[in-house]
Design an enzyme around this catalytic site. Sequence first.
Site, mmCIF file in Angstrom:
data_model
loop_
_atom_site.group_PDB
_atom_site.id
_atom_site.type_symbol
_atom_site.label_atom_id
_atom_site.label_comp_id
_atom_site.label_asym_id
_atom_site.label_seq_id
_atom_site.Cartn_x
_atom_site.Cartn_y
_atom_site.Cartn_z
ATOM 1 C CB ALA A 82 0.203 10.103 1.719
ATOM 2 N N GLY A 95 0.800 -1.100 -0.126
ATOM 3 C CA GLY A 95 0.099 0.050 -0.165
ATOM 4 C C GLY A 95 1.099 1.268 -0.052
ATOM 5 C CG ASN A 107 -4.888 6.361 10.668
ATOM 6 O OD1 ASN A 107 -4.011 6.896 11.462
ATOM 7 N ND2 ASN A 107 -5.191 7.107 9.471
ATOM 8 C CE LYS A 147 -1.944 8.392 13.681
ATOM 9 N NZ LYS A 147 -1.410 7.990 12.709
#
Lengths: 306, 306
Positions: free
Chosen positions: B10, B7, B102, B184
Site C-alpha cells: 500500500a 516492496g 514502520n 511515530k
Amino acid sequence: MTRVCIAGAGVIGSLLAGHLAQVCEVSVLTRRDAHADALNAEGQRVSGRSDLTSRVVASTDPAALPEPELVILACKGTDLESLAARLEGHFAGATVMTVQNGLGAEEIVGAHGAWPLLSSVTFMSGTRHSDTHVEYILDTATWIGPYRDTTPADAHRVADLIVASGLKAEAFDDLRPAQWSKLIFNATVNAVAALTELPHDFHFAQVEQLGDLGNLVRDLVDEGKAAAAAAGVELWEDPWEMNVLATRRGHRHYPSMLEDVEAHRPTEIETITGSLVREAQRAGVPVPLHTALYRLVKAKEASYSE
Amino acid sequence: MKICIVGCGAVGSLFAAALAQLDDVEVWAYDASQPHVDAINANGLTLSGAGDVHATLRATTDAAELPPCDFGIVATKAMHTGAAIAATAHAFAGGCVATVQNGIGNEEVIAEHVERVIRGTTFPAGKILEPGHVQWDVRGDTTLGPFEPKPAPFAEVERLADACTRGGMPTHAVPDARGPQWRKVIFNAASNPIGALTGLTHGRVCERPDLRALVSGLIAEGKAVAAAQGIELDSDPEDLIDHAAKPEVAYDHKASMLQDVEARRTTEIDYLNGGIVRFGHELGVPTPLNEAIWALVKGVEQSWLQ
C-alpha cells in the site's frame, strides 16, 4: 467424618464428590436443578486417572441436604460470594473449607457465617464432560491448613479423608507459604496464557533472547516474590521452578483463564492477579508488570461485547 | 533519474504512483506478489480515495531485471527488509536507499547491504484493494534525513524529497530525521499492541483510565530511550494518542496490529516495542513495560503455530 457436602460442582467439586463418595456420604449443592436431578439419577462418574461412579445426593437447596460435618466450597472465585450467601444460616455444625485460587476466599466465606474455616489450595485438574462425568487429568495434591477456629489436627483429618478417597492431599500447620507460592504461579501463568492464548508450554520457560516470553514470566515471578517477602511470607516452593517443571511435563496444560477467554467467559483475574496486586499494595511493594497484565486481561474481557 | 520502490504494497504503491507522474523520473517497482506485479505491468497502478491517480511504471518480482538506480525507497513490512534489500542491493551500488517503513532498526539492516542510506518516516496509509489498485486512506507528510552511520549526501536526500513532493507526496529533507521517526514509533508502540492484546479499538483503550495509564507508561519508557540518544521529538506522543481517540479521528479504528492478529499475520512488534527495548538495552535505559508487551505479542504469534 462421615458426611461431606460439596458446594459447587465444577471440575474440582465433581472430582472431590466422585472420590469422597467412595469413603463417606456425599451431598452436592448445585446451582441448577437439572444438574442436581442428573446427579441424583446417574451418580457422579470419574474417568481418566480414576474410573468410578459414585452415588451422591444433590439439590439446589441446602435445606434439602443432610447436615454435613464438612462443607467444601469448590466453586470458582467469581461465584464464591453468591455461593457463600446461599449457605448463610445453614450447616451450623459444619467446618467449611475453601479451595479457591487467589487470596481472600476465607474472609468472603467467613462474613456469611461463624463456621470454623479451613483453607486449601488445589493443584489437581480435570475436564468436565457433562453434568455427571468429569475426567481426572492432573493428579497433583490439594494442600490444607487451618484458618479460623481450626487446628492443624483438623487439617490433617480432612487431608487423610481425601487421601483415603484416592486423591492426593497434604496438611500444613500454616498454609500461607503454599498459598502464596500457588498465587504467584497462578497469577503469572494464567494472565500470560489469557493474553497470548498459548497453553502453558515451553515458551513460558524460554529465556535465551531479549523478548523471550520466559523473561516476562520470570520478572512477574520476581515481583510476586518481593510482595510475599514484604508480607512476611516465606514461600513453600519457588514459583519459577514450579513453572519450569510444569512446562517439562510433556503435555500442554490449558490454564483455566485461557479456557475462559476462549469461551468469552469472565475470568478469575480479579481473585488471582487482583488479590496479588492488592496484597502487594498493602505491603507497599510496586508490581507494575502484574498491574499491567491485570489491566490488559480486564480490557480483554471488556472486548467480548465488541 | 531512476527510482526503485522495494516492496510495492500500500505505502510503496503511493510513492510509486506519485513519482511516476514526473517526466524526469523512471519508476521501477520490486514486489513479491506476482498478481500485483502483473496487474501493474498490464494496466498500470491506480490509487483511489484520498487522491485519484493512475500511473504507468515497470514492476517485477525478479530483482535481476532492475537497472542501476539513483534511489531506492524500501516500503516492505519491517520483517522483510533484510531479504528485500539483499536481493536488490546491486541496483543501488551507485545510489542511495531510503526507508519509509514502520518501526526502528530498518536503516541498520539496509546499511548492511548498501553504502548510502536515508532515514525516513511516513504518515500516509492505504490498503491494497486488488492487484494493481490501492486505496489511499490517509494523506500525510514524509520526513527524510541522512542515516548517521552510513549517510547519503544531504543534496541527494533533498533531490529525493523534492521529487516526492513534486509527485504529490509532501516530503521534507532534514539533517536529523530521528525526531519524527521516534515520535511515530513511540506512538505506535504504545497504542498498536494494546489494541492487539485486548481486542479494543483505539478509542475504547483510551477511555479506560487504567489502560490509558499503561499507554502512558509505555510512552514514558520510549521517551526516555529517545532522550538518552539526544533525540528531540517533534511533538508529544501523548497528544497524538489523545487526538487519535477523538470520535472524529480514530475512535473506532482497529489498530493495524489488531487487524494483523485477527488475520493471524506476523506483526511488526519486533520493530516497535522490540526496537525500543533493544535500543534501551544498549543505552542502559530500563524498558520493562515495552519488554512485557513485546513478549506477549510474540507469544500471541507463537500461539498460531500450535
